[in-house]
Motif scaffolding. Sequence first.
Motif, PDB file in Angstrom:
ATOM      1  N   THR A  32      21.979 -23.360 -23.265  1.00  0.00           N
ATOM      2  CA  THR A  32      21.810 -24.805 -23.213  1.00  0.00           C
ATOM      3  C   THR A  32      20.538 -25.188 -23.984  1.00  0.00           C
ATOM      4  N   THR A  33      20.434 -26.472 -24.290  1.00  0.00           N
ATOM      5  CA  THR A  33      19.222 -26.965 -24.949  1.00  0.00           C
ATOM      6  C   THR A  33      17.995 -26.672 -24.097  1.00  0.00           C
ATOM      7  N   GLU A  34      18.127 -26.816 -22.798  1.00  0.00           N
ATOM      8  CA  GLU A  34      16.997 -26.578 -21.888  1.00  0.00           C
ATOM      9  C   GLU A  34      16.586 -25.110 -21.924  1.00  0.00           C
ATOM     10  N   GLN A  35      17.540 -24.194 -21.986  1.00  0.00           N
ATOM     11  CA  GLN A  35      17.219 -22.763 -22.071  1.00  0.00           C
ATOM     12  C   GLN A  35      16.539 -22.434 -23.395  1.00  0.00           C
ATOM     13  N   MET A  36      17.035 -23.030 -24.480  1.00  0.00           N
ATOM     14  CA  MET A  36      16.411 -22.801 -25.782  1.00  0.00           C
ATOM     15  C   MET A  36      14.963 -23.282 -25.777  1.00  0.00           C
ATOM     16  N   ALA A  37      14.745 -24.484 -25.272  1.00  0.00           N
ATOM     17  CA  ALA A  37      13.391 -25.042 -25.253  1.00  0.00           C
ATOM     18  C   ALA A  37      12.471 -24.200 -24.388  1.00  0.00           C
ATOM     19  N   ALA A  38      12.968 -23.728 -23.254  1.00  0.00           N
ATOM     20  CA  ALA A  38      12.136 -22.920 -22.361  1.00  0.00           C
ATOM     21  C   ALA A  38      11.777 -21.582 -22.998  1.00  0.00           C
ATOM     22  N   PHE A  39      12.732 -20.976 -23.695  1.00  0.00           N
ATOM     23  CA  PHE A  39      12.436 -19.691 -24.340  1.00  0.00           C
ATOM     24  C   PHE A  39      11.460 -19.877 -25.488  1.00  0.00           C
ATOM     25  N   ALA A  40      11.610 -20.953 -26.247  1.00  0.00           N
ATOM     26  CA  ALA A  40      10.682 -21.226 -27.347  1.00  0.00           C
ATOM     27  C   ALA A  40       9.275 -21.463 -26.820  1.00  0.00           C
ATOM     28  N   ASN A  41       9.163 -22.137 -25.693  1.00  0.00           N
ATOM     29  CA  ASN A  41       7.861 -22.329 -25.077  1.00  0.00           C
ATOM     30  C   ASN A  41       7.277 -21.005 -24.619  1.00  0.00           C
ATOM     31  N   TRP A  42       8.137 -20.112 -24.139  1.00  0.00           N
ATOM     32  CA  TRP A  42       7.685 -18.804 -23.636  1.00  0.00           C
ATOM     33  C   TRP A  42       7.218 -17.898 -24.769  1.00  0.00           C
ATOM     34  N   THR A  43       7.944 -17.889 -25.900  1.00  0.00           N
ATOM     35  CA  THR A  43       7.504 -17.033 -27.007  1.00  0.00           C
ATOM     36  C   THR A  43       6.165 -17.501 -27.551  1.00  0.00           C
ATOM     37  N   ASN A  44       5.932 -18.819 -27.498  1.00  0.00           N
ATOM     38  CA  ASN A  44       4.674 -19.431 -27.956  1.00  0.00           C
ATOM     39  C   ASN A  44       4.409 -19.172 -29.429  1.00  0.00           C
ATOM     40  N   LEU A  45       5.458 -18.902 -30.195  1.00  0.00           N
ATOM     41  CA  LEU A  45       5.330 -18.841 -31.650  1.00  0.00           C
ATOM     42  C   LEU A  45       5.440 -20.255 -32.216  1.00  0.00           C
ATOM     43  N   SER A  46       5.049 -20.415 -33.472  1.00  0.00           N
ATOM     44  CA  SER A  46       5.135 -21.753 -34.051  1.00  0.00           C
ATOM     45  C   SER A  46       6.578 -22.243 -34.053  1.00  0.00           C
ATOM     46  N   GLU A  47       7.544 -21.337 -34.253  1.00  0.00           N
ATOM     47  CA  GLU A  47       8.961 -21.698 -34.131  1.00  0.00           C
ATOM     48  C   GLU A  47       9.788 -20.542 -33.588  1.00  0.00           C
ATOM     49  N   THR A  48      10.809 -20.903 -32.838  1.00  0.00           N
ATOM     50  CA  THR A  48      11.854 -19.994 -32.356  1.00  0.00           C
ATOM     51  C   THR A  48      13.188 -20.626 -32.731  1.00  0.00           C
ATOM     52  N   THR A  49      14.116 -19.812 -33.230  1.00  0.00           N
ATOM     53  CA  THR A  49      15.388 -20.376 -33.678  1.00  0.00           C
ATOM     54  C   THR A  49      16.568 -19.728 -32.963  1.00  0.00           C
ATOM     55  N   PHE A  50      17.686 -20.438 -32.991  1.00  0.00           N
ATOM     56  CA  PHE A  50      18.899 -19.997 -32.318  1.00  0.00           C
ATOM     57  C   PHE A  50      20.066 -20.128 -33.290  1.00  0.00           C
ATOM     58  N   LEU A  51      20.713 -19.005 -33.593  1.00  0.00           N
ATOM     59  CA  LEU A  51      21.836 -18.988 -34.525  1.00  0.00           C
ATOM     60  C   LEU A  51      23.128 -19.287 -33.774  1.00  0.00           C
TER      61      LEU A  51
END
Length: 280
Positions: A32-51
């Motif tokens: 879900t969008t919420e899961q993607m956003a939470a994982f991107a926040n967790w990695t704390n990289l400038s960007e996280t992407t989802f294919l």
Amino acid sequence: MAEFQFQQVDVFSSEPTKGNPVAVVVGADALTTEQMAAFANWTNLSETTFLLRSTTPDADYKVRIFTPQTELPFAGHPTLGSCHAWLATGGQPRGDTIIQECGLGLVPVRSQNGCLAFAAPTLQRSGSVEPFLLRRVADGLKISFSSIRAAAWTDNGPGWLSIMLGSRKEVLALEPDYAALSDLSIGVIGPWDTLQDGKQAQFEVRAFAMSCGVNEDPVTGSLNAGLAQWLIGSGLAPEHYIASQGTRLGRAGRVHVDQEDGKIWIGGVTNTLVTGVLRL
């Protein structure tokens, strides 16, 4: 709990750990969008992407791009890193050019001379910067207004406002007041001096992306794309050049810029440094 292939790709440097990393989750359609956003926040990289699977027959795949705080319609090093991961995990382009679908639309990506390169998307905002805003930028960067040689909006999604300084030395000396510029994303470029700086690059770039939740991004494809469109279009840069970025952060980013047949291509070396499985 589902499992997904995961890669962390270093972009824009031939030296491992000297480029800009992007986290890439492959086959992420179930998230879900919420899961993607939470994982991107967790990695704390400038960007996280989802294919994801493409939603149009004109694209080879779709990508969603997140910073730790927000989703972006387009970003440069995530485009190249995501394409690298897609190819590395068995992606097969339908034609000679790979077509990526993202929030900004369709972005062509090509492989050439050991590098991946994307075609610079059309700027969403260009032209001159309002004088009052430019003075605020100068104050926030702690430089004199007169030291700004040129300025323009170069926004292709993240909101870039760009300025040119007189030298690489001036660019590297910047110590911004990030809080004073927290609602802006500012690109700064200055020319290399061949006698003092060498010939490995022609420009030095820094990217201050506070509005996207990143004070300074190591190496930035979207900014370099906007800079190239502005500088080449106004005669301030040649049709082919290399930009150095990330120096102040201990990186050795090299962004290859080429204008061919009316298109500007932004390229660099990509390498997978981490592979694994994500469980969410």
